[in-house]
Motif scaffolding. Structure first.
Motif, short mmCIF file in Angstrom:
data_model
loop_
_atom_site.label_atom_id
_atom_site.label_comp_id
_atom_site.label_asym_id
_atom_site.label_seq_id
_atom_site.Cartn_x
_atom_site.Cartn_y
_atom_site.Cartn_z
N TRP A 123 33.51 64.92 72.95
CA TRP A 123 34.16 63.62 72.91
C TRP A 123 35.05 63.37 71.68
N ILE A 124 34.91 64.16 70.64
CA ILE A 124 35.63 63.87 69.41
C ILE A 124 37.14 63.91 69.62
N THR A 125 37.83 62.93 69.04
CA THR A 125 39.28 62.85 69.16
C THR A 125 39.93 63.64 68.02
N ASP A 126 41.23 63.86 68.16
CA ASP A 126 41.95 64.57 67.10
C ASP A 126 41.91 63.78 65.80
N GLN A 127 41.98 62.46 65.90
CA GLN A 127 41.92 61.63 64.70
C GLN A 127 40.55 61.74 64.03
N GLN A 128 39.50 61.74 64.84
CA GLN A 128 38.16 61.87 64.28
C GLN A 128 37.95 63.26 63.66
N LEU A 129 38.56 64.27 64.26
CA LEU A 129 38.48 65.61 63.68
C LEU A 129 39.15 65.64 62.31
N ALA A 130 40.28 64.94 62.21
CA ALA A 130 40.99 64.87 60.93
C ALA A 130 40.12 64.15 59.90
N LEU B 195 36.89 64.03 59.92
CA LEU B 195 35.77 64.91 59.60
C LEU B 195 36.20 65.96 58.58
N ARG B 196 37.40 66.48 58.74
CA ARG B 196 37.92 67.46 57.78
C ARG B 196 38.04 66.82 56.39
N ILE B 197 38.49 65.57 56.35
CA ILE B 197 38.61 64.87 55.06
C ILE B 197 37.21 64.68 54.45
N SER B 198 36.24 64.30 55.29
CA SER B 198 34.87 64.13 54.80
C SER B 198 34.34 65.42 54.21
N HIS B 199 34.63 66.53 54.89
CA HIS B 199 34.16 67.83 54.39
C HIS B 199 34.84 68.17 53.06
N ASP B 200 36.14 67.94 52.98
CA ASP B 200 36.86 68.22 51.74
C ASP B 200 36.31 67.39 50.58
N GLU B 201 35.97 66.13 50.86
CA GLU B 201 35.41 65.27 49.81
C GLU B 201 34.00 65.74 49.42
N ILE C 6 30.20 62.69 62.59
CA ILE C 6 29.81 63.44 63.79
C ILE C 6 28.96 62.57 64.72
N ASN C 7 28.00 61.86 64.14
CA ASN C 7 27.12 61.02 64.96
C ASN C 7 27.90 59.93 65.68
N ASP C 8 28.84 59.32 64.97
CA ASP C 8 29.66 58.26 65.59
C ASP C 8 30.56 58.82 66.68
N THR D 79 28.76 76.15 53.49
CA THR D 79 28.93 77.12 54.57
C THR D 79 28.50 76.54 55.91
N HIS D 80 27.37 75.83 55.92
CA HIS D 80 26.89 75.22 57.16
C HIS D 80 27.86 74.17 57.68
N HIS D 81 28.36 73.34 56.79
CA HIS D 81 29.32 72.32 57.21
C HIS D 81 30.58 72.95 57.79
N GLU D 82 31.02 74.03 57.19
CA GLU D 82 32.23 74.70 57.70
C GLU D 82 31.99 75.28 59.09
N ARG D 83 30.81 75.83 59.33
CA ARG D 83 30.48 76.36 60.66
C ARG D 83 30.45 75.24 61.69
N ILE D 84 29.85 74.13 61.32
CA ILE D 84 29.78 73.00 62.24
C ILE D 84 31.18 72.49 62.56
N LEU D 85 31.97 72.32 61.52
CA LEU D 85 33.34 71.81 61.69
C LEU D 85 34.16 72.75 62.57
N LYS D 86 34.03 74.06 62.34
CA LYS D 86 34.80 75.04 63.14
C LYS D 86 34.39 74.97 64.61
N ALA D 87 33.09 74.84 64.88
CA ALA D 87 32.62 74.75 66.27
C ALA D 87 33.18 73.49 66.94
N LEU D 88 33.25 72.40 66.19
CA LEU D 88 33.79 71.15 66.75
C LEU D 88 35.29 71.26 66.98
#
Length: 251
Positions: free
Chosen positions: A106-113, A115-121, A166-168, A208-217
């Motif tokens: 269900w995640i949108t492109d905006q939500q993916l963006a 999520l990437r920002i959250s990971h970078d922070e 991710i939960n939202d 590393t775990h966050h990057e794996r999760i993000l890549k799968a999403l």
């Protein structure tokens, strides 16, 4: 405003139960983290009662396994057992694993963006933590004893933001609310306490775990996203168990 309880019978079972519930609520809300000494005189002042009902209330919490108290010593908020931590993280792993699975659909492109920002922070928070660690080690004689706790809180905040995104994005509000209940209050207090003992391996593992999760999403693979999240949460639980196992028991 303090409740007017001073005129009530200090031996009243109702008063003792009320005080026990209030102290327990503060523990579960994270206001009294594991290891906190609960001084009877301070609690008596806070709740505007004598020490007698406070002592009885703490005895009730001891019977529940929430606090421990040695003779002639203040009660201490008990650290959770290995089993309690394991069970907590097993439930959390399944809930957040489902959220990641749904999120991949269900995640949108905006939500993916976002999520990437959250990971970078999150990565930046880890970098700041390392830099502050190096600075404090270089001037250990003048170190602020609270510096690591503040840095750990920032790390936990960024970690929570990543997971909340991710939960939202799971598109299941009931699931998101349930996860929030499981990971807030006392559970968050447990996380903060364990974060005080985290090392460079633990930090790198989180990234590393966050990057794996993000890549799968990003690849929109539900099964892989779920597996990556479950592995992440279960390993986090193992670290928390090890962290509390290394605590020196109260004498």
């Amino acid at each position: 405003m303090k409740a007017a309880t001073t005129l009530r019978n200090p031996s009243s079972p109702k008063l003792i139960e009320e005080l026990a519930n209030k102290i327990q609520a503060k523990i579960f809300a994270g206001e009294f983290p594991p290891g906190t000494r609960l001084k009877q005189e301070l609690l008596a002042q806070e709740f505007d009662v004598s020490r007698t009902p406070i002592r009885e209330a703490l005895s009730r919490l001891e019977a529940k396994g929430i606090v421990s108290q040695a003779q002639h010593r203040s009660a201490v908020v008990r650290a959770p057992s290995s089993r309690e931590i394991s069970e907590m993280y097993q439930v959390r792993a399944e809930l957040e694993g489902l959220a990641a699975q749904l999120c991949a659909r269900w995640i949108t492109d905006q939500q993916l963006a976002e999520l990437r920002i959250s990971h970078d922070e999150f990565v930046q928070a880890v970098k700041d933590l390392r830099e502050r660690d190096a600075e404090q080690r270089a001037k250990a004689s003048r170190a602020d004893p609270k510096w690591f706790e503040h840095a750990a809180e920032r790390w936990i905040e960024m970690n929570a933001r990543f997971h909340k995104t991710i939960n939202d994005a799971s598109n299941n509000r009931f699931l998101a609310r349930t996860i929030l209940d499981v990971t807030s209050g006392y559970a968050r207090s447990v996380m903060l306490s364990s974060a005080l003992g985290m090392n460079s391996f633990r930090i790198e593992s989180n990234i590393t775990h966050h990057e794996r999760i993000l890549k799968a999403l990003e690849d929109r693979e539900p099964a892989r996203a779920r597996r990556a999240m479950v592995d992440h949460i279960l390993e986090s639980g193992e670290f928390v168990i090890a962290s509390f196992a290394n605590l020196t028991p109260e004498e």
